[in-house]
Design a protein around this motif. Structure first.
Motif, mmCIF file in Angstrom:
data_model
loop_
_atom_site.group_PDB
_atom_site.id
_atom_site.type_symbol
_atom_site.label_atom_id
_atom_site.label_comp_id
_atom_site.label_asym_id
_atom_site.label_seq_id
_atom_site.Cartn_x
_atom_site.Cartn_y
_atom_site.Cartn_z
ATOM 1 N N CYS A 141 0.762 -1.217 0.277
ATOM 2 C CA CYS A 141 0.061 -0.133 -0.044
ATOM 3 C C CYS A 141 0.680 1.272 0.217
ATOM 4 O O CYS A 141 1.538 1.378 0.976
ATOM 5 C CB CYS A 141 -0.957 0.114 1.172
ATOM 6 N N THR A 189 -11.293 8.335 -2.073
ATOM 7 C CA THR A 189 -10.299 7.554 -1.699
ATOM 8 C C THR A 189 -10.023 7.329 0.016
ATOM 9 O O THR A 189 -10.513 8.009 0.680
ATOM 10 C CB THR A 189 -8.893 7.567 -2.636
ATOM 11 N N GLU A 229 -9.430 3.380 3.768
ATOM 12 C CA GLU A 229 -10.833 2.651 3.280
ATOM 13 C C GLU A 229 -11.985 3.562 3.647
ATOM 14 O O GLU A 229 -12.473 3.753 4.501
ATOM 15 C CB GLU A 229 -11.151 1.267 3.866
ATOM 16 N N ASN A 280 -9.811 -3.278 -9.622
ATOM 17 C CA ASN A 280 -8.414 -2.955 -9.724
ATOM 18 C C ASN A 280 -7.409 -4.112 -9.320
ATOM 19 O O ASN A 280 -7.870 -4.798 -8.098
ATOM 20 C CB ASN A 280 -7.972 -1.874 -8.730
ATOM 21 N N GLU A 302 0.241 -1.634 -12.410
ATOM 22 C CA GLU A 302 1.684 -1.914 -12.312
ATOM 23 C C GLU A 302 2.025 -1.662 -10.819
ATOM 24 O O GLU A 302 1.566 -0.409 -10.533
ATOM 25 C CB GLU A 302 2.492 -1.208 -13.132
ATOM 26 N N LEU A 345 9.469 -2.438 -2.717
ATOM 27 C CA LEU A 345 8.734 -3.436 -3.261
ATOM 28 C C LEU A 345 9.116 -4.190 -4.296
ATOM 29 O O LEU A 345 8.629 -4.665 -5.441
ATOM 30 C CB LEU A 345 7.448 -2.628 -3.899
#
Ligand code: SAM
Length: 291
Positions: free
Chosen positions: A28, A63, A66, A151, A186, A193
């Motif tokens: 995230c 957004t 949550e 998504n 992507e 990451l």
């Protein structure tokens, strides 16, 4: 109309309404918020959205965190000024109960994050329960929050072999009244990451070779391919993406953020009227492409 120093017209607003979340996705980016202050109240959200509307913003996406964790989420949507489109991006875990109310509140369409249909993989990525999300997606379809966009963030050795099964799932959601779209995203190429990073160009080439039609979207110059009754859209940050970025952001604590990837922001908390308009213009002025 807001236009930045690179000639990019700003027409879309992405506004975070909370940083709280009930999932723990391993990748995230928290919409670029590192540390957040107190979240904006409903009135503050509406005030800032109205200022952006006056400056020519046509579409708003809500957004988080949550966003469905906000108890007043339906009031936020119903209090929004007149935009051409109001959408939300959600992890879908609370959607089955809320989909109809969101529609009644004035929500036009929805994005639901779903990286895998396999419960073990989904749990590893998010810590959550995939069945709840699938129920939420079905509820969104029943509420006609169309198009319903799924998504999928693609990650090496986790779900990069699951695009076709996701296309089949998306195809099963399509009906005369609801269009479902798979959004292949992507994962950001951040150091933390790196082990999950996959260049999605290869997948895109494969889908392109199967496609019967291609549409180029204004937003980020994203391509949408139609394969049978499924539309697959690719989201790959790159130079083209930045040159066609028409989006500006507001953080959950009221800062105007020109770019997800950049630290700069303009604190608009507590500003009203002319001062708020000036803060927005200042944020647009410092907007620079990242790639
Ligand atoms: N919780 C909501 C949701 O799941 O849609 C809203 C917040 S979430 C940060 C918004 C979107 O950002 C999700 O679709 C998520 O998959 C995407 N996202 C988060 N981190 C990302 C990353 N590192 N790379 C690419 N996309 C990412």
């Amino acid at each position: 109309m807001l236009v930045d120093e690179y000639g990019r017209r700003i027409t879309n607003l992405r506004i975070a309404v909370t940083m709280k979340c009930n999932l723990r996705c391993i990748y995230c980016h928290r919409e670029g918020e590192k540390e957040s202050g107190k979240e904006m109240s409903l009135d503050e959200i509406v005030e800032i959205a109205e200022a952006f509307r006056e400056l020519g913003i046509r579409k708003v996406k809500i957004t988080g965190g949550e966003p469905l964790l906000r108890r007043d989420i339906c009031d936020i949507i119903s209090s929004m000024p007149e935009f051409q489109e109001i959408s939300i991006t959600t992890n879908g875990t609370l959607l089955s109960k809320l989909a109809e109310d969101l529609k009644d509140a004035g929500l036009d369409r929805i994005n639901v994050s779903l990286d895998s249909l396999r419960s073990d993989v989904y749990r590893f990525i998010t810590g959550g329960d995939v069945e709840k999300v699938v129920d939420g997606i079905i509820a969104a379809c029943n509420a006609k929050l169309t198009p319903v966009k799924i998504n999928m963030v693609v990650m090496k050795d986790l779900n990069d072999d699951q695009i076709e099964e996701m296309m089949e799932f998306v195809s099963s959601l399509n009906s005369e009244e609801v269009k479902a779209i798979l959004q292949v995203i992507e994962v950001l190429r951040l150091k933390s990451l790196e082990k999950y990073y996959v260049d999605i160009s290869k997948v895109e080439r494969k889908i392109a070779s199967m496609a019967e039609a291609v549409v180029l979207r204004e937003m980020h110059f994203r391509k949408q391919y139609r394969v049978g009754d499924v539309v697959v859209e690719f989201v790959k940050p790159c130079k083209e993406f930045c040159m066609h970025c028409n989006r500006i952001r507001v953080t959950s604590d009221g800062k105007i953020k020109p770019c997800l990837m950049k630290e700069e922001s303009i604190d608009a908390r507590g500003l009203r009227g002319k001062e708020l308009i000036e803060a927005i213009k200042k944020a647009v002025k410092i907007r620079k492409p990242y790639y």
